[in-house]
Write an enzyme that holds these catalytic residues in place. Sequence first.
Site, mmCIF file in Angstrom:
data_model
loop_
_atom_site.group_PDB
_atom_site.id
_atom_site.type_symbol
_atom_site.label_atom_id
_atom_site.label_comp_id
_atom_site.label_asym_id
_atom_site.label_seq_id
_atom_site.Cartn_x
_atom_site.Cartn_y
_atom_site.Cartn_z
ATOM 1 N N CYS A 1 0.811 -1.227 0.000
ATOM 2 C CA CYS A 1 0.000 0.000 0.000
ATOM 3 C C CYS A 1 0.842 1.274 0.000
ATOM 4 O O CYS A 1 0.308 2.372 -0.154
ATOM 5 C CB CYS A 1 -0.958 -0.020 1.186
ATOM 6 S SG CYS A 1 -2.011 -1.492 1.215
ATOM 7 N N HIS B 1 -2.842 6.668 2.651
ATOM 8 C CA HIS B 1 -3.329 5.404 2.100
ATOM 9 C C HIS B 1 -4.786 5.240 2.512
ATOM 10 O O HIS B 1 -5.137 5.386 3.691
ATOM 11 C CB HIS B 1 -2.470 4.258 2.636
ATOM 12 C CG HIS B 1 -3.092 2.921 2.478
ATOM 13 N ND1 HIS B 1 -3.735 2.523 1.321
ATOM 14 C CD2 HIS B 1 -3.181 1.863 3.341
ATOM 15 C CE1 HIS B 1 -4.177 1.288 1.479
ATOM 16 N NE2 HIS B 1 -3.870 0.868 2.685
ATOM 17 N N ASN C 1 -10.592 -0.019 0.145
ATOM 18 C CA ASN C 1 -9.136 -0.039 0.207
ATOM 19 C C ASN C 1 -8.611 -0.609 -1.110
ATOM 20 O O ASN C 1 -8.706 -1.809 -1.353
ATOM 21 C CB ASN C 1 -8.699 -0.901 1.396
ATOM 22 C CG ASN C 1 -7.189 -0.976 1.551
ATOM 23 O OD1 ASN C 1 -6.441 -0.676 0.628
ATOM 24 N ND2 ASN C 1 -6.740 -1.404 2.715
#
EC number: 2.3.1.180
Length: 325
Positions: free
Chosen positions: A116, A257, A287
């Site tokens: 990520c 993130h 996500n």
Amino acid sequence: MIMGAFAKITATAGYVPERVVTNEELADLMETSDEWIVSHTGIQTRHYAMNQENTSDLSTQVGQKLIKESGVSVEEIDLIIISTITPDSLTPSTAAIVQGKLHAKNAMAFDLSAACAGFVYAMSVADKMMRSGLYRHAIVISAEVNSKMMDFTDRTSTVFFGDGAGGALLTRTNNETEEFLIDEIIETDGTGATTIHSGRVKPLSEISKTNFPTTDAFYQDGRSVFQFATGTVSVQMKTLLERNQLNETNLAAIICHQANLRIIEKISQTLMISMDKFPHTVEKFGNTSSAGIPLTLATMGHSDQPILLTGFGAGLAYGSILIRM
């Protein structure tokens, strides 16, 4: 090496697949609910790649948008970096496939894996390569098809993730005031390698004709990830802001993130910077791993003030860069 070579951002773009997956749809597959997902993550929907659409396809969509928006011809692209933990294959690289799909015949292309934190890592690497003076136009894309790596019996991971891609086109400049990268802190803590993992391939235990490679589904220790992001990562962010004398008044935005809205809210509280400074797209896209930062960056317009990008994920890899748009 060319003295006085820098890189500026000339375009940003994002792309998500058409298929929208709601919390209610996931609740039909596993023991969860819309109420639980929203209260714990802030996520309402996410997008899934379907019908053979893969990571290279998402990346190509972004690459085409970047080329169109920047006005740079595809023949002028000489560097393509794709950050991903969900490649089309281990080899060839997803970047090589994208280079072929874009017909960017003059571009050197490779993948980068930093989970990520991938976009932050890739932008840092691209900056150093552009400073060499050997590259004039670079495409940096983060793209993930997380859905293909999920265990759909595991609500602790699956409800978080979506698919998407985002990126930036960098152009060499001799004007230092146009340079996109102001400062950076990039770190890795390999002692946390078991906290998040995906796609592990076991070595042989014996030589047998029944041997066939298999990979495991995505796994994360959610509590440990939350503590890491709101603790260690927040300290990194604070350090970078303080050494550049930046605060809420002279900072355009902080793009974290897009892991979980609750994590972003906690980081906001820890840094004592209003959530108004934290643009977020996690509610709509979930996500999307490394793609979350550039997807969110693509929603922003020009700004004279610096933007902080912070990514954190498996590795444990984490990095913060201050940029100019």
